[in-house]
Design a protein around this motif. Structure first.
Motif, PDB file in Angstrom:
ATOM      1  N   LEU A 285       0.713   4.261  -2.984  1.00  0.00           N
ATOM      2  CA  LEU A 285       0.417   5.629  -2.451  1.00  0.00           C
ATOM      3  C   LEU A 285       1.822   6.415  -3.395  1.00  0.00           C
ATOM      4  O   LEU A 285       1.607   7.658  -3.981  1.00  0.00           O
ATOM      5  N   ARG A 286       2.917   6.063  -2.917  1.00  0.00           N
ATOM      6  CA  ARG A 286       4.008   6.620  -3.837  1.00  0.00           C
ATOM      7  C   ARG A 286       3.891   6.495  -5.477  1.00  0.00           C
ATOM      8  O   ARG A 286       4.260   7.770  -5.732  1.00  0.00           O
TER       9      ARG A 286
ATOM     10  N   VAL B 178       1.160  -1.664  -0.036  1.00  0.00           N
ATOM     11  CA  VAL B 178      -0.013   0.142   0.049  1.00  0.00           C
ATOM     12  C   VAL B 178       0.919   1.158  -0.521  1.00  0.00           C
ATOM     13  O   VAL B 178       0.433   2.267  -1.056  1.00  0.00           O
ATOM     14  N   PRO B 179       2.099   1.215   0.838  1.00  0.00           N
ATOM     15  CA  PRO B 179       2.939   2.395   0.376  1.00  0.00           C
ATOM     16  C   PRO B 179       3.551   3.131  -0.737  1.00  0.00           C
ATOM     17  O   PRO B 179       3.683   4.319  -0.814  1.00  0.00           O
TER      18      PRO B 179
ATOM     19  N   GLN C 213       1.863   9.000  -6.951  1.00  0.00           N
ATOM     20  CA  GLN C 213       1.972  10.732  -6.661  1.00  0.00           C
ATOM     21  C   GLN C 213       3.290  10.657  -7.030  1.00  0.00           C
ATOM     22  O   GLN C 213       3.166  12.065  -8.089  1.00  0.00           O
TER      23      GLN C 213
END
Lengths: 470, 540
Positions: free
Chosen positions: A384-385, A380-381, A388
């Motif tokens: 998100l990265r 998940v991180p 972006q």
């Protein structure tokens, strides 16, 4: 007040790129400094890159391309056989990705073409089909993209296959995509066994006509609005289309039921669509095709309008260079494998479904689809990265496709070749993996990036057309 | 001896940072050589020069770590030191769940902030892209980078002019906007003088002299050294004049730079004539007033009182010199070098191009031909290795000498090497140096340069020569390095220190001119103090 007056009369607020020592000297004076994490552009690109950046048409051309792309609509208007909508004749096949010959075709592409030959009655056995394709007599292979269509994985379209027909009224565009067969052993993954062919026949005989009747009774279905909702419901539109599929079914059900067809057929069709979470992918893709082709063919524009793979090559098209393909050998995705399949079983990247990333969702919308990140081997991180990071290589944000987790930030839209070259960041793609042996079908799903050479080659071509003295 | 060459892909650091890392690693005990640098051609050549095989497949986006140490333990320590220094130089990556990655381009950074200005100091070969990015996002830009191709500069300025923006640079070393110093900039008081600077160090010097007379600065807009050439056509100079003319804080505009090309000069003059704000030109060159004179006339124009620029004359030799042979006592037995019987030559080693120019104009006016890498006349050009006799002045901040390395105002090591080389040259009879203070410059240049001056004088003394060192110190009372402390450190190290560059150059002339043929007696403190009162100079 113009930018220069406000420069001299307000407290400076700085964006700094380069030597850290100098930005620290600014920060030390209590000046707000937004620092760029700068690195040199992709090696060998500087001459072309700066010639393109110097082109006085670039900024306005890109704005025009993005305006058209963001204004694009996508409505499902009809469902019809390819022979009717595209005029395909027996022996004419469309395929995914950039142009390809049978000789260079990979296992899954060959498998799909063999299956399509059998499906069209041009061969009765795989051996016959292969021999005919080898001989090439009466056979033509054309990229889907060259005909305004898109096809997932092998993307093979033959005259008898039924197509979704979508319209973009804002830009007067039309795009087509075949109907999704489901997962596992399916033609688009290169499988051609009899159950695959039987399913294709049922789709042409039953499913296509039923969908046609329902769509014609119901009237146009706003696909763009379903895509907008699905990315807020955990779908990224490429590897997860569960919410989209259910919403489509919701739109179609009353008119399916009312169509007068036998209830057993309707039940069969509904069972088929409900049982295939990827059914809606084949509507996301033509919506993407409408959006990106709306920005195509604008002189001086550096925005990518197509990313597609044929299982051998990865190809891109760029607005300012029209229909020209820039290709390089496709990479093989990394990810998770089904059953006992492993990395050695995977074919290089394949399919037109990268239109999803080209339109700003799919791998670009990973942040909005946390449920799927493990399926493609991510976290998940990271998701998100990744999402972006994609804003660093795109020119606009699409407010129609907003990601709640990123404060409803619009999808990163309009990949700019110059930004890819400057940052070295390649578009992130989520994709399914086909077995490399013809007839295998799907072996997994994962993450992949396009080869950098596609972008550097496009940059060189744009530089050749640049109206600047550099 | 243990050696190791490591190549890491996809790790970029700027050259200034890497120079600092190399130095940190090189300072580890047992480490004989350390180069941590991006694999540009220049750095690959350096690695090969260290005795390594040329690394295959390494490009400018790959990091080279070349280490040489006395043994494996020292090598391991060097490796650890390199890793630690590299890690420390990286701003910590955002570790918060879901936090936004840092912007990768100027355009992305502008989109995130409401920036009023972009500051670009990326390598010159790439600065065009970053600057163009700022302009197309509607933001004026300072391009600190040098080595930007001329055609790219012209294109940037055309874009700026089309959009009503300003490109400051390329090679804009100095700007002051709303009291904030960009690049190399001194801390100056706010005031009525707006500066348009085609010369960074020229502007720094002028502003420092004004500041010393309590005359402040509204803004200093750098335009880049080539702006007033006919090729560029003074595009940024005109835009900067317009911006200052409509700025309520600016009462007088000073344009600092080398004399413009003839067509650009015409444009600049007619533009100046049309301004409602008075425009003073400080155009440097033969026959033009020096910066100190210009500063005085600007002070007059601002209605303030001119204070004579300060100086710290050389005193007796500092303590450490006594460890060697007495500096001022040549050994009588030593056969005299024929060169030392002549009056010898001035060797000027500068970090500021304009300071070098001004010194050359003064020295050549008195002593004739001055060879240089930025010669006043084409026939005075130095050859590539800069190795020639006579009066020589080198600008270490010139593009050719900053390619792939930090500016000498940040890192004085290249100049330090040359100072020590000059110290061993019997024909060098005075060293003229500049030291520039302010934001962006070395945090303590005197601490770096002082020992070098001491060593140079010691070297000369060992050869039985006296080597006067004259320093032109550009800075203000407000500078973070502390002007007085810098002056004192340099002075204690044996240098005569002047805050007027012109005065420093005239002192250098005097030291050569006063030098008797043959080895004269050493100057006493009184000698120096006496002659200091009648320094030749424009500040009578």
């Amino acid at each position: 007040m113009n930018a220069l007056d406000s420069l001299l009369t307000s407290e400076p607020r700085v964006v700094a790129a380069g030597a850290d020592l100098l930005s620290e000297a600014l920060a030390g004076q209590a000046v707000p400094v937004e620092r760029v994490e700068w690195q040199p552009p992709m090696p060998g690109t500087e001459t072309s890159l700066y010639a393109v950046m110097a082109d006085p048409r670039r900024v306005d051309a890109n704005r025009e391309a993005l305006d058209r792309m963001l204004a694009s609509t996508a409505e499902l208007v009809d469902v019809r056989p390819a022979q009717d909508v595209l005029g395909l004749r027996p022996g004419e096949f469309l395929h995914a990705g950039p142009p390809l010959t049978w000789e260079r075709a990979s296992g899954p592409m060959r498998g799909a073409l063999i299956g399509a030959m059998i499906f069209e009655g041009l061969a009765s056995t795989p051996e016959q089909a292969e021999a005919a394709l080898d001989a090439g007599e009466g056979i033509s292979l054309t990229p889907c993209h060259d005909r305004g269509a898109v096809g997932p994985m092998a993307g093979v379209v033959s005259p008898s296959m039924w197509m979704f027909e979508l319209r973009d009224e804002a830009n007067d565009g039309t795009a087509w995509c075949s109907l999704n067969e489901g997962l596992g052993k399916v033609l688009r993954y290169g499988a051609y066994s009899s159950d695959v062919i039987d399913r294709l026949r049922w789709m042409s005989d039953v499913l296509g006509p039923l969908l046609q009747a329902a769509v014609r009774r119901r009237g146009r279905i706003d696909i763009k609005s379903i895509v907008a909702q699905m990315v807020q419901m955990g779908d990224e539109g490429h590897n997860r289309n569960r919410a989209g599929t259910l919403m489509l079914l919701r739109e179609l059900l009353p008119d399916l039921i009312d169509s007068g067809a036998p209830s057993s057929q309707i039940a069969e069709a509904v069972r088929f669509v409900s049982g295939n979470d990827h059914f809606f992918l084949n509507l996301v893709m033509p919506a993407g095709k409408l959006q990106t082709s709306a920005g195509a063919g604008i002189d001086g524009a550096t925005v990518v309008t197509t990313m597609a793979r044929n299982g051998t090559d990865f190809g891109i098209q760029v607005s300012g260079t029209g229909s020209r393909w820039f290709t390089a050998p496709a990479d093989t995705p990394h990810g998770l494998f089904l059953g006992s399949f492993g990395p050695d079983d995977a074919n290089p990247d394949i399919g037109d479904s990268t239109i999803c990333e080209t339109m700003g969702i799919g791998g670009f919308a990973m942040a909005s689809a946390p449920a799927i990140v493990r399926f493609v081997g991510g976290s998940v991180p990271e998701a998100l990265r990744t999402s972006q990071l994609m804003y660093e290589i795109t020119l606009a944000e699409n407010p129609a496709y907003a990601f709640p987790i990123l404060e409803f930030r619009g999808a990163p839209t309009g990949i700019d070749v110059t930004l890819v070259a400057r940052t070295g960041i390649l578009p992130q793609i989520n994709t399914g993996m086909a077995g490399k042996v013809a007839g295998t079908g799907q072996v997994g799903a994962g993450l992949v990036k396009p080869p950098a050479e596609c972008f550097t080659a496009a940059l060189d071509a744009l530089a050749g057309l640049s109206r600047s003295a550099l | 001896m243990s050696r190791d060459l490591d190549i890491r892909s996809g790790v970029y650091h700027d050259s200034v940072t890497l120079m600092q890392v190399s130095r940190t690693v090189g300072d580890e005990p047992g480490v004989s050589a350390a180069l941590v640098a991006m694999a540009t051609q220049l750095n690959v050549d350096l690695v090969v020069g260290m005795g390594f095989e040329p690394p295959a497949d390494a490009g400018p986006n790959d990091l080279l770590i070349a280490l040489e140490a006395s043994d494996d333990d020292a090598l391991a320590r060097a490796r650890a030191a390199a890793d630690a220094a590299l890690a420390a130089s990286r701003t910590a990556p955002p570790s918060d769940f879901g936090s936004e990655p840092r912007p990768r381009t100027v355009g992305a950074a502008i989109a995130r902030s409401d920036a009023t200005i972009a500051f670009v100091s990326t390598p010159g070969a790439h600065a065009f892209g970053d600057a163009m990015d700022a302009l197309t996002k509607g933001v004026p830009v300072i391009v600190f980078s040098d080595n930007v191709p001329l055609t790219q500069e012209v294109r940037l300025k055309e874009e700026a002019s089309r959009r009503g923006l300003l490109v400051m640079g390329p090679d804009c070393g100095t700007a002051v906007i709303g009291g904030v110093g960009f690049g190399f900039a001194n801390v100056v008081r706010p005031g009525p003088v707006g500066v348009v600077a085609a010369s960074g160090t020229g502007a720094q010097h002028l502003m420092s002299l004004l500041d010393a007379s309590d005359v402040g600065i509204s803004h200093c807009l750098g335009v880049g050294g080539r702006d007033m050439s006919d090729e560029v056509g003074a595009v940024s100079t005109l835009a900067a004049m317009d911006a200052l003319a409509s700025d309520p804080a600016t009462e007088v505009i000073v344009v600092v730079g080398k004399p413009p090309g003839p067509r650009a000069a015409e444009r600049v003059r007619s533009h100046a004539a049309a301004q409602s704000t008075p425009v003073v030109f400080a155009l440097l060159g033969e026959g033009e007033p020096d910066l100190t004179e210009t500063a005085r006339s600007v002070v007059d124009a601002a209605g303030a009182t001119w204070s004579e620029p300060r100086s710290w004359p050389a005193s007796t030799a500092p303590e450490p010199l006594l460890e060697g042979p007495a500096p001022h006592a040549p050994t009588a037995e030593r056969p005299e070098d024929p060169a030392s019987r002549s009056r010898g030559f001035v060797r000027g080693l500068f970090s500021g191009g304009t300071l070098c120019d001004e010194a050359m104009a003064i020295v050549s006016g008195e002593l004739g031909e001055v060879r240089s890498n930025i010669p006043l006349r084409p026939e005075w050009a130095l050859d590539a290795d800069h190795d020639v006799g006579g009066h020589v002045m080198i600008d270490f901040g010139d593009d050719a000498l900053t390619l792939g390395r930090p500016h000498p105002m940040i890192d004085g090591s290249l100049r330090a090497e040359r100072i020590l080389a000059e110290a061993g040259d019997p024909t060098c009879s005075v060293l003229l140096l500049d030291v520039v203070l302010g934001h962006g410059a070395h945090p303590d240049p005197a601490a770096e340069l002082g020992p070098v001056i001491g060593e140079a004088q010691l070297t000369a003394a060992r050869d039985g020569r006296e080597l006067p060192v004259v320093v032109s110190l550009v800075g203000t009372a407000g500078d973070p390095q502390d002007l007085d402390r810098q002056a004192k450190t340099l002075n204690d190290a044996g240098a005569a220190v002047y805050v007027s560059n012109a005065a420093a150059a005239r002192e250098a002339v005097r030291r050569v001119a006063d030098r008797p043929a043959g080895q004269g007696p050493p100057d006493s403190v009184t000698d120096v103090l006496d002659t200091d009162d009648d320094l030749p100079g424009g500040e009578e």
